[in-house]
Design an enzyme around this catalytic site. Sequence first.
Site, PDB file in Angstrom:
ATOM      1  N   PRO A 161      11.188 -10.505  15.008  1.00  0.00           N
ATOM      2  CA  PRO A 161      12.202  -9.990  14.299  1.00  0.00           C
ATOM      3  C   PRO A 161      12.407 -10.120  12.882  1.00  0.00           C
ATOM      4  O   PRO A 161      12.952  -9.350  12.247  1.00  0.00           O
ATOM      5  CB  PRO A 161      13.460 -10.813  14.884  1.00  0.00           C
ATOM      6  CG  PRO A 161      12.767 -11.137  16.425  1.00  0.00           C
ATOM      7  CD  PRO A 161      11.550 -11.180  16.122  1.00  0.00           C
TER       8      PRO A 161
ATOM      9  N   GLY B  83       6.933   0.688  10.268  1.00  0.00           N
ATOM     10  CA  GLY B  83       6.575   0.441   8.918  1.00  0.00           C
ATOM     11  C   GLY B  83       7.057   1.440   7.823  1.00  0.00           C
ATOM     12  O   GLY B  83       7.549   1.248   6.625  1.00  0.00           O
ATOM     13  N   GLU B  84       7.457   2.679   8.384  1.00  0.00           N
ATOM     14  CA  GLU B  84       7.861   3.672   7.650  1.00  0.00           C
ATOM     15  C   GLU B  84       9.311   4.062   7.623  1.00  0.00           C
ATOM     16  O   GLU B  84       9.988   4.718   6.647  1.00  0.00           O
ATOM     17  CB  GLU B  84       6.746   5.231   7.461  1.00  0.00           C
ATOM     18  CG  GLU B  84       5.614   4.848   6.801  1.00  0.00           C
ATOM     19  CD  GLU B  84       4.538   5.610   7.127  1.00  0.00           C
ATOM     20  OE1 GLU B  84       4.157   6.565   6.366  1.00  0.00           O
ATOM     21  OE2 GLU B  84       3.640   5.095   8.212  1.00  0.00           O
TER      22      GLU B  84
ATOM     23  N   GLY C 233       0.732  -1.164  -0.025  1.00  0.00           N
ATOM     24  CA  GLY C 233       0.007   0.013   0.026  1.00  0.00           C
ATOM     25  C   GLY C 233       0.771   1.446   0.161  1.00  0.00           C
ATOM     26  O   GLY C 233       0.632   2.202  -0.996  1.00  0.00           O
ATOM     27  N   PHE C 234       1.665   1.303   1.104  1.00  0.00           N
ATOM     28  CA  PHE C 234       2.564   2.686   1.140  1.00  0.00           C
ATOM     29  C   PHE C 234       2.034   3.803   1.094  1.00  0.00           C
ATOM     30  O   PHE C 234       2.471   4.885   0.939  1.00  0.00           O
ATOM     31  CB  PHE C 234       3.866   2.421  -0.027  1.00  0.00           C
ATOM     32  CG  PHE C 234       4.234   1.179  -0.114  1.00  0.00           C
ATOM     33  CD1 PHE C 234       5.268   0.363   0.766  1.00  0.00           C
ATOM     34  CD2 PHE C 234       4.193   0.323  -1.538  1.00  0.00           C
ATOM     35  CE1 PHE C 234       5.736  -0.411   0.789  1.00  0.00           C
ATOM     36  CE2 PHE C 234       4.524  -1.016  -1.382  1.00  0.00           C
ATOM     37  CZ  PHE C 234       5.505  -1.500  -0.293  1.00  0.00           C
TER      38      PHE C 234
ATOM     39  N   ARG D  37      10.229  -2.043  21.469  1.00  0.00           N
ATOM     40  CA  ARG D  37      10.281  -3.476  21.491  1.00  0.00           C
ATOM     41  C   ARG D  37      10.017  -4.011  19.964  1.00  0.00           C
ATOM     42  O   ARG D  37       9.110  -3.577  19.279  1.00  0.00           O
ATOM     43  CB  ARG D  37       9.557  -3.994  22.450  1.00  0.00           C
ATOM     44  CG  ARG D  37       9.479  -5.405  22.642  1.00  0.00           C
ATOM     45  CD  ARG D  37       8.167  -5.822  23.541  1.00  0.00           C
ATOM     46  NE  ARG D  37       8.514  -6.781  24.398  1.00  0.00           N
ATOM     47  CZ  ARG D  37       7.693  -7.399  25.268  1.00  0.00           C
ATOM     48  NH1 ARG D  37       6.386  -6.797  25.248  1.00  0.00           N
ATOM     49  NH2 ARG D  37       7.870  -8.409  26.138  1.00  0.00           N
TER      50      ARG D  37
HETATM   51 MO1  MOS Z   1       1.794   5.170   5.157  1.00  0.00          MO
HETATM   52  S1  MOS Z   1       2.567   6.449   3.818  1.00  0.00           S
HETATM   53  O1  MOS Z   1       0.718   6.119   6.196  1.00  0.00           O
HETATM   54  O2  MOS Z   1       0.945   3.878   4.403  1.00  0.00           O
END
Ligand code: MOS
Length: 761
Positions: free
Chosen positions: A656, A727-728, A265-266, A652
């Site tokens: 992994p 994630g980002e 998605g990103f 945390r």
């Molecule tokens: Mo992220 S750019 O909020 O999917």
Amino acid sequence: MTDLQKTPEQTATRWTPDGGRDPLAGRHGAIGTSLPRIDGPLKVRGEAQFAAEVPADRLAYAALVTSTIARGAIATLDTAAAEAAPGVVLVMTHRNAPRMAPPAVIMTDPRAAGASSLPIMQDASIHWNGEPVAVVVAETQEQADHAASLVRVTYREEPASLSFERAIAVGRHPDTVLGEPAVIETGDAETALRNAPHRIDRVYRTPRHSHSAIEPHAVTVWWEGGDLVLHDATQMLHMTRYTIAGVFGMDEERIRIHSPYVGGGFGSKGPWSHHFLAIAAAKLAGRPVRLALSRGDVFRVIGGRTTTEQRVALGARDDGTLAALVHTGTAAMTTHNNCPEQFTFPARHLYAADTIRVEQRVADIDMVANTFMRAPGESVGTFALECAIDEMAGELGLDPIEFRRRIEPETDPTSGRPFSSRQLLKAYADGAERFGWSRRAAAPGAVRDGDWLVGMGVATATYPYYRMPGGRVRITLGRDGRAVVAVAAHEMGMGTATVHTQVVADRLGLSVDRVDFQHGDTALPAFTMAGGSSQTATLAAAAHEATLALLEELLRLAGNDSPLAGLTVDEVEARDGGLGHRGSRERFESYASILGRAGREEVGAEGESPMPTETQSFSMHSYGAQFCEVRVHAVTGEIRVSRFLGSFDCGRILNPRTAASQFRGGIIMGLGLALTEETQFDERNGRIMNPSLAEYHVPVHMDVPEIDVIFTDIPDPRAPLGARGIGEIGITGVGAAVANAVHNATGRRIRELPITLDKLL
Ligand code: MOS
């Protein structure tokens, strides 16, 4: 007392990862293990069904016709040949499209996810080059594509704002930047800058980027009477439902969206024009319609990251401390969306300086609405800021890591809040040790291996911690000793289902194979979004509440005949598929036994992510140190990233394996940002000139070295489970780490992305 009434301290204490007053703090060992993705086998076998693969009776296929001018109106529109083409069911244009209200826009209406407030195919007006002007529906995709090529459109062009440079000159402040002020000033930074003994004052430029998820956007939709069913690829289920309901004037409850699997998605997988067009076309056709965007469509109708021009100025003293930090600039945007690319966010929180000034402006361009794209703002903002830090380290004759040590702040530099947890310097130290940073030659251009110049660079990665209020989850325990977790959360391949299986297993004392995770469906408890790297914190907070409620209900059901009789919530723990006394092994009753004696098949409870009070009291961010080694060909300027290491401090780490994969994916996307990715926007006509993966270069296997990933794994006491977002952050800092390595290799400072070889010649 509800969580809203509790002080932040009280709320945060319950999240102390290793106990505190949380009776269900997991000690069972599922969290922190490298459980493989539970959706992995389905995907490898091709059994996971994506939105463009869902079968339907009498399914028709849609293709878009898009405008070839940037601004103006349709003059003539001839659909006769398309309508007469084989297999065509109908052609929808503004002349016959159903009435649709303009979408409610993300970051403007808190429940909405619309990318732009422009009307969808309601009149002849054109707002960007690539705007849909017709939808052709046919029996097969090939027939739809062919007929779309037969639609003839002429236009009346009007002057458009297409030059970024000219738009900057008449730019404006956005109302806010993701809810934060567009301008922040602490002290008189420009004066402090002028008076500083060491100064650098630079302009950095970053280009437009287009979303290139492996799965192009697609919807398969049908009407069932007045009810609407969508199979979608989305990272914001309920926000999409709300937005669609608004456009079609429907009751939200009459819309169901399925999105069990999303191929990346990103930030791009929200409701765009193709959603509304497919729904409208299905209404006109009276049958199911699939609208799967071609790769070219994705470039034209889905926005991405936009152009920025950024100034970073630093004023330093001889001792390597900062008197002034200035980060200002402009991002291209449109008048019909609200995504100003928060490139100054890193400078607000990273480094100590006597004075700080940040300012964001936007320049209105007639283009497809730009949108969130993995670390929007931070990815390009860290390019400018972290290159400038490297440049200043050079000025001062300091090692770039040592310079950062001298400007490490004690509290948040602009908000003044304490950090919840910040181990950036440890991330640097650990990374430096493992990467062999001490072998870097301080002088640029000093290391040569045959025809290749070799250099190392480093840069800080950073991304805010977000947790969304209101995301709900339901957890049901059955007499079979299994738990079902039900939540309208999103699995885009990052491991959400896997990690939250671990989370709930740990809290309930179950093995992971006794937990079923249901997600990706608006019929499940309403959730927020997989965005802003917030999904895990939001879901963990909701699961925390749900499991506590479940515990209370289980004790009530256990009653007086249970070995647990008389024990309070604080005296029990979850273990071995049941509840037991914290102090003794004997007093234990399994969930199956509790339910059996109570004559119940199952027991369930819901929980909701409370208001994120922690971010009102603490500066909460994930951090990292990106280490890059490049080899630059002395004759051709070819750049090869030969080694890369990401050292992250994100609290945390819950799994992994999935975490390292997220970090690596972010870094790979960062290599594209650094070296190859650029959406070519023709400023004469607003046309995107490279709308394919053959011409828009994302990193391929040969561009990516083995990427080493390490993490501090130090829990953040203010975040649920101690975990901040991951994630980002992986993409942030990569552009600067590469640019700084190129400078170290060659002595050439490139301040404009992507760093292509022509810029080195
Ligand atoms: Mo992220 S750019 O909020 O999917």
